[in-house]
Enzyme design. Structure first.
Site, PDB file in Angstrom:
ATOM      1  N   HIS A  45       0.832  -1.203   0.000  1.00 55.56           N
ATOM      2  CA  HIS A  45       0.000   0.000   0.000  1.00 55.56           C
ATOM      3  C   HIS A  45       0.865   1.249   0.000  1.00 55.56           C
ATOM      4  O   HIS A  45       2.062   1.196   0.276  1.00 55.56           O
ATOM      5  CB  HIS A  45      -0.976   0.029   1.189  1.00 55.56           C
ATOM      6  CG  HIS A  45      -0.329   0.067   2.537  1.00 55.56           C
ATOM      7  ND1 HIS A  45      -0.104  -1.062   3.296  1.00 55.56           N
ATOM      8  CD2 HIS A  45       0.147   1.103   3.294  1.00 55.56           C
ATOM      9  CE1 HIS A  45       0.453  -0.743   4.439  1.00 55.56           C
ATOM     10  NE2 HIS A  45       0.625   0.579   4.459  1.00 55.56           N
ATOM     11  N   GLU A  73      -3.830   3.686   1.732  1.00 50.24           N
ATOM     12  CA  GLU A  73      -4.069   3.903   3.158  1.00 50.24           C
ATOM     13  C   GLU A  73      -4.168   5.400   3.419  1.00 50.24           C
ATOM     14  O   GLU A  73      -3.252   6.159   3.098  1.00 50.24           O
ATOM     15  CB  GLU A  73      -2.933   3.312   4.003  1.00 50.24           C
ATOM     16  CG  GLU A  73      -3.088   3.590   5.496  1.00 50.24           C
ATOM     17  CD  GLU A  73      -1.882   3.173   6.314  1.00 50.24           C
ATOM     18  OE1 GLU A  73      -1.713   3.726   7.421  1.00 50.24           O
ATOM     19  OE2 GLU A  73      -1.104   2.311   5.850  1.00 50.24           O
ATOM     20  N   HIS A  79       3.219  11.501  -6.835  1.00 50.13           N
ATOM     21  CA  HIS A  79       1.813  11.184  -7.066  1.00 50.13           C
ATOM     22  C   HIS A  79       1.575   9.689  -6.944  1.00 50.13           C
ATOM     23  O   HIS A  79       2.511   8.893  -6.908  1.00 50.13           O
ATOM     24  CB  HIS A  79       1.379  11.653  -8.465  1.00 50.13           C
ATOM     25  CG  HIS A  79       2.166  11.021  -9.591  1.00 50.13           C
ATOM     26  ND1 HIS A  79       3.179  11.681 -10.245  1.00 50.13           N
ATOM     27  CD2 HIS A  79       2.088   9.794 -10.182  1.00 50.13           C
ATOM     28  CE1 HIS A  79       3.695  10.890 -11.183  1.00 50.13           C
ATOM     29  NE2 HIS A  79       3.043   9.741 -11.158  1.00 50.13           N
ATOM     30  N   GLU A 108      -2.464  10.576 -10.928  1.00 55.32           N
ATOM     31  CA  GLU A 108      -2.304  10.425 -12.371  1.00 55.32           C
ATOM     32  C   GLU A 108      -3.271   9.357 -12.879  1.00 55.32           C
ATOM     33  O   GLU A 108      -3.486   8.332 -12.214  1.00 55.32           O
ATOM     34  CB  GLU A 108      -0.879  10.012 -12.707  1.00 55.32           C
ATOM     35  CG  GLU A 108      -0.607   9.854 -14.189  1.00 55.32           C
ATOM     36  CD  GLU A 108       0.798   9.376 -14.510  1.00 55.32           C
ATOM     37  OE1 GLU A 108       1.167   9.359 -15.695  1.00 55.32           O
ATOM     38  OE2 GLU A 108       1.529   9.007 -13.559  1.00 55.32           O
TER      39      GLU A 108
END
Length: 261
Positions: A7, A57, A75, A120
């Site tokens: 994550h 998360e 990003h 993105e």
């Protein structure tokens, strides 16, 4: 260690507003939630995401209404099947225009979430729609960053793109599943420095055995942040040479809770 990216953690100022934004616009659902002493953590992802796909998360700290994004983190990127249609759908849904496909040469696009985290959009055939394709971080020393991920975590460079002023390197574990999240390392040639802020938290790498893999990483001279003993033997944190935090976590995908506590 499996080495898969489990994550990406981002901090937000208004947790409920952020959850609503991701559920409304990216069709995410809450996978699990933990409310601790002064903080809350929520895991999000597409409803039908696979076990090898990375989650998002979101962490909210009590009393912190705003976060500072900084520029050492760039990003997250999400997968869409049709770039133009996905972007127009977000615009129609009330998401603010940020960088449309035309301004990005028709290859990708960007939006921002309520805290200013950049997202993105990339057109991909693999993985669940809106699943995390990669997370981008900026590095000041490309050679050191690449060496770190190759030597410490046994990653390999799977793609690279070099322009006149910057370079992008995509790295992931050897033989990573197609729908796993990649890490994008961005290096600018002008020698600039970056600030971390507090809006980004960490990347999380799955390990097979927390203590064995931590010992292996220690032998490989990984900069330590918090060893397993400091984290009640539930997880651990390393850092790269530029201060990006990397959580190490054993993940039982069949466990009732996503949290180790």
């Amino acid at each position: 260690m499996t080495g898969l990216l489990d994550h990406t953690m981002m901090r937000v100022g208004d947790l409920e507003a952020s959850i609503d934004w991701y559920e409304t616009h990216l069709d995410y659902e809450r996978k699990d939630r933990h409310d601790g002493d002064g903080f809350s953590i929520v895991y999000l992802g597409p409803e039908a995401m696979g076990d090898d796909e990375a989650m998002l998360e979101l962490t909210s700290n009590e009393g912190q209404d705003e976060v500072e994004i900084g520029d050492a983190w760039g990003h997250i990127a999400v997968r869409v099947r049709d770039l133009e249609a996905a972007y127009e759908g977000l615009m129609d849904g009330g998401v603010e225009d940020y960088r449309d496909p035309e301004s990005c040469g028709g290859r990708y696009a960007f939006v921002t979430d309520p805290d200013g985290h950049e997202i993105e959009l990339v057109e991909r055939p693999q993985g669940s729609p809106w699943s995390l394709d990669h997370t981008m971080i900026r590095v000041e020393d490309a050679d050191a960053a690449l060496g770190y991920w190759v030597r410490k975590f046994e990653y390999e460079v799977v793609s690279r793109w070099e322009a006149d002023t910057f370079a992008n390197f995509f790295v992931e574990p050897e033989d990573a599943p197609e729908d796993a999240m990649s890490l994008e390392l961005t290096y600018n040639y002008d020698g600039r420095s970056y600030t971390h802020g507090d809006g980004w938290g960490h990347l999380c790498v799955r390990v097979d055995d927390l203590h064995d893999d931590w010992e292996r990483l220690t032998r490989r001279e990984v900069p330590e942040a918090r060893d397993p003993a400091d984290c009640e033997d539930m997880y651990a944190f390393a850092e790269d040479f530029e201060g990006h935090e990397i959580e190490l976590l054993e993940r039982d995908v069949d466990a009732e809770s996503l949290f180790p506590f």
